[in-house]
Motif scaffolding. Structure first.
Motif, PDB file in Angstrom:
ATOM      1  N   ARG A 108       0.848  -1.195   0.000  1.00 55.75           N
ATOM      2  CA  ARG A 108       0.000   0.000   0.000  1.00 55.75           C
ATOM      3  C   ARG A 108       0.884   1.246   0.000  1.00 55.75           C
ATOM      4  O   ARG A 108       1.824   1.364   0.782  1.00 55.75           O
ATOM      5  CB  ARG A 108      -0.902   0.019   1.229  1.00 55.75           C
ATOM      6  N   ILE A 109       0.613   2.149  -0.904  1.00 53.89           N
ATOM      7  CA  ILE A 109       1.259   3.462  -0.937  1.00 53.89           C
ATOM      8  C   ILE A 109       0.163   4.514  -1.021  1.00 53.89           C
ATOM      9  O   ILE A 109      -0.525   4.630  -2.038  1.00 53.89           O
ATOM     10  CB  ILE A 109       2.232   3.594  -2.120  1.00 53.89           C
ATOM     11  N   SER A 162       7.958 -14.753 -16.952  1.00 54.46           N
ATOM     12  CA  SER A 162       7.381 -13.471 -17.330  1.00 54.46           C
ATOM     13  C   SER A 162       6.643 -12.954 -16.107  1.00 54.46           C
ATOM     14  O   SER A 162       6.336 -13.714 -15.186  1.00 54.46           O
ATOM     15  CB  SER A 162       6.437 -13.612 -18.528  1.00 54.46           C
ATOM     16  N   GLY A 163       6.373 -11.676 -16.073  1.00 48.26           N
ATOM     17  CA  GLY A 163       5.762 -11.107 -14.883  1.00 48.26           C
ATOM     18  C   GLY A 163       4.798  -9.990 -15.195  1.00 48.26           C
ATOM     19  O   GLY A 163       4.840  -9.392 -16.277  1.00 48.26           O
ATOM     20  N   VAL A 164       3.907  -9.746 -14.252  1.00 51.98           N
ATOM     21  CA  VAL A 164       3.015  -8.587 -14.339  1.00 51.98           C
ATOM     22  C   VAL A 164       3.173  -7.781 -13.057  1.00 51.98           C
ATOM     23  O   VAL A 164       3.360  -8.340 -11.969  1.00 51.98           O
ATOM     24  CB  VAL A 164       1.539  -8.991 -14.544  1.00 51.98           C
ATOM     25  N   ASN A 165       3.137  -6.480 -13.186  1.00 52.02           N
ATOM     26  CA  ASN A 165       3.168  -5.621 -12.013  1.00 52.02           C
ATOM     27  C   ASN A 165       2.273  -4.431 -12.263  1.00 52.02           C
ATOM     28  O   ASN A 165       1.909  -4.133 -13.410  1.00 52.02           O
ATOM     29  CB  ASN A 165       4.605  -5.179 -11.700  1.00 52.02           C
ATOM     30  N   GLY A 166       1.901  -3.753 -11.187  1.00 52.25           N
ATOM     31  CA  GLY A 166       1.055  -2.590 -11.379  1.00 52.25           C
ATOM     32  C   GLY A 166       0.619  -1.962 -10.082  1.00 52.25           C
ATOM     33  O   GLY A 166       1.033  -2.356  -8.989  1.00 52.25           O
ATOM     34  N   SER A 167      -0.230  -0.971 -10.222  1.00 55.53           N
ATOM     35  CA  SER A 167      -0.847  -0.302  -9.079  1.00 55.53           C
ATOM     36  C   SER A 167      -2.257   0.082  -9.474  1.00 55.53           C
ATOM     37  O   SER A 167      -2.542   0.319 -10.655  1.00 55.53           O
ATOM     38  CB  SER A 167      -0.046   0.933  -8.661  1.00 55.53           C
ATOM     39  N   CYS A 168      -3.131   0.137  -8.485  1.00 53.01           N
ATOM     40  CA  CYS A 168      -4.554   0.384  -8.745  1.00 53.01           C
ATOM     41  C   CYS A 168      -5.141   1.183  -7.602  1.00 53.01           C
ATOM     42  O   CYS A 168      -4.707   1.069  -6.454  1.00 53.01           O
ATOM     43  CB  CYS A 168      -5.276  -0.961  -8.881  1.00 53.01           C
ATOM     44  N   GLY A 169      -6.130   2.005  -7.916  1.00 55.12           N
ATOM     45  CA  GLY A 169      -6.908   2.680  -6.886  1.00 55.12           C
ATOM     46  C   GLY A 169      -6.483   4.076  -6.540  1.00 55.12           C
ATOM     47  O   GLY A 169      -7.089   4.713  -5.671  1.00 55.12           O
ATOM     48  N   ARG A 210      -0.346  -1.982  -4.739  1.00 55.67           N
ATOM     49  CA  ARG A 210       0.642  -2.439  -5.707  1.00 55.67           C
ATOM     50  C   ARG A 210       0.654  -3.962  -5.772  1.00 55.67           C
ATOM     51  O   ARG A 210       0.279  -4.637  -4.815  1.00 55.67           O
ATOM     52  CB  ARG A 210       2.044  -1.958  -5.321  1.00 55.67           C
ATOM     53  N   PHE A 211       1.129  -4.500  -6.897  1.00 52.27           N
ATOM     54  CA  PHE A 211       1.316  -5.944  -7.020  1.00 52.27           C
ATOM     55  C   PHE A 211       2.467  -6.228  -7.966  1.00 52.27           C
ATOM     56  O   PHE A 211       2.795  -5.433  -8.847  1.00 52.27           O
ATOM     57  CB  PHE A 211       0.034  -6.632  -7.519  1.00 52.27           C
ATOM     58  N   TRP A 212       3.108  -7.370  -7.757  1.00 49.43           N
ATOM     59  CA  TRP A 212       4.148  -7.895  -8.648  1.00 49.43           C
ATOM     60  C   TRP A 212       4.053  -9.404  -8.587  1.00 49.43           C
ATOM     61  O   TRP A 212       4.272 -10.018  -7.549  1.00 49.43           O
ATOM     62  CB  TRP A 212       5.536  -7.434  -8.211  1.00 49.43           C
ATOM     63  N   LEU A 213       3.712 -10.010  -9.712  1.00 50.75           N
ATOM     64  CA  LEU A 213       3.561 -11.454  -9.793  1.00 50.75           C
ATOM     65  C   LEU A 213       4.358 -11.984 -10.981  1.00 50.75           C
ATOM     66  O   LEU A 213       4.529 -11.277 -11.979  1.00 50.75           O
ATOM     67  CB  LEU A 213       2.083 -11.830  -9.964  1.00 50.75           C
ATOM     68  N   TRP A 214       4.830 -13.214 -10.861  1.00 52.20           N
ATOM     69  CA  TRP A 214       5.567 -13.806 -11.973  1.00 52.20           C
ATOM     70  C   TRP A 214       5.055 -15.215 -12.247  1.00 52.20           C
ATOM     71  O   TRP A 214       4.434 -15.851 -11.400  1.00 52.20           O
ATOM     72  CB  TRP A 214       7.069 -13.827 -11.685  1.00 52.20           C
TER      73      TRP A 214
END
Length: 240
Positions: free
Chosen positions: A74-75, A93-100, A80-84
């Protein structure tokens, strides 16, 4: 030239609770699963590959809400998330991001990390899969802008060190409806409207590469038409 490809989507000022972000992430991962076999099993990161393999994440909204709600993820008001995903250390391969987030300066986003020269990249850096990834981003995250393209192509067409998302084009693009109507585009570009979302644009069914002059010329022509229509502009508060 070793060329890498990635996909990303962006939006600005759309405050959402952790639970809503988790539902979006669940939807996105669910739509990614049929596109690539390794995208059926996602993990959190760890100090070593073997330790990370033991940190599998069930991609349901309840589990993902717990992950996104952790203090370390949380920021301010963003999650935030980071998954591979992958079966071996050099085939991930991976996905990352932030939401909200509600900031007018920091965008929310979801990124499929740069895909290098691995066997995974050989399978997924195709027009059907990259278009599928951008479609999944559009449907799950409802972004303002999304893109799948060559990192080297972006480097060749932008001058800023940190280019503003939404201001440049590429292989596969998505533009939210509130940006305005998409003008006629030249052959062989394929255009698909996603109801209640926006427009998906795929320049070529060949693997897009900056080393192909025809690809670069087509991208430049499409970018010019989209710019003339006022569609390639910096992000603005979502839906305005």
């Amino acid at each position: 030239m070793l060329e890498t490809h990635y996909a990303a989507c962006y939006w600005l000022v759309r405050p959402e609770p952790v639970e809503a972000c988790a539902r979006r992430l669940e939807s996105f991962l669910g739509m990614m699963a049929p596109l690539e076999p390794t995208w059926n099993r996602w993990h959190q990161s760890a100090a070593t590959f073997e330790k990370a393999r033991k940190r599998q994440v069930q991609p349901d909204a309840t589990t993902l809400a717990k992950l996104l709600g952790q203090k370390s993820n949380r920021i301010v008001d963003s999650s935030r998330f980071w998954l591979w995903a992958g079966e071996s250390e050099d085939e991930t391969s991976g996905v990352n991001g932030s939401c909200g987030g509600s900031s007018t300066y920091v965008n929310s986003h979801c990124i499929l990390n740069p895909l290098g020269q691995s066997k995974v990249a050989e399978r997924v850096v195709t027009a059907p899969v990259m278009t599928g990834v951008v479609r999944a981003m559009a449907l799950a995250w409802e972004p303002e802008f999304a893109l799948a393209t060559s990192s080297q192509h972006v480097d060749s067409i932008v001058t800023e060190q940190f280019p503003k998302p939404g201001t440049y084009g590429g292989w596969v693009m998505y533009l939210a409806d509130f940006r305005g109507p998409v003008p006629p585009l030249p052959s062989p570009v394929q255009v698909e409207h996603l109801p209640d979302r926006g427009t998906l644009i795929t320049l070529t069914q060949e693997r897009f590469t900056v080393s192909n002059p025809a690809h670069v010329a087509l991208a430049a022509e499409v970018q010019a038409r989209l710019q003339a229509a006022g569609l390639l502009t910096p992000l603005r508060p979502w839906g305005t």
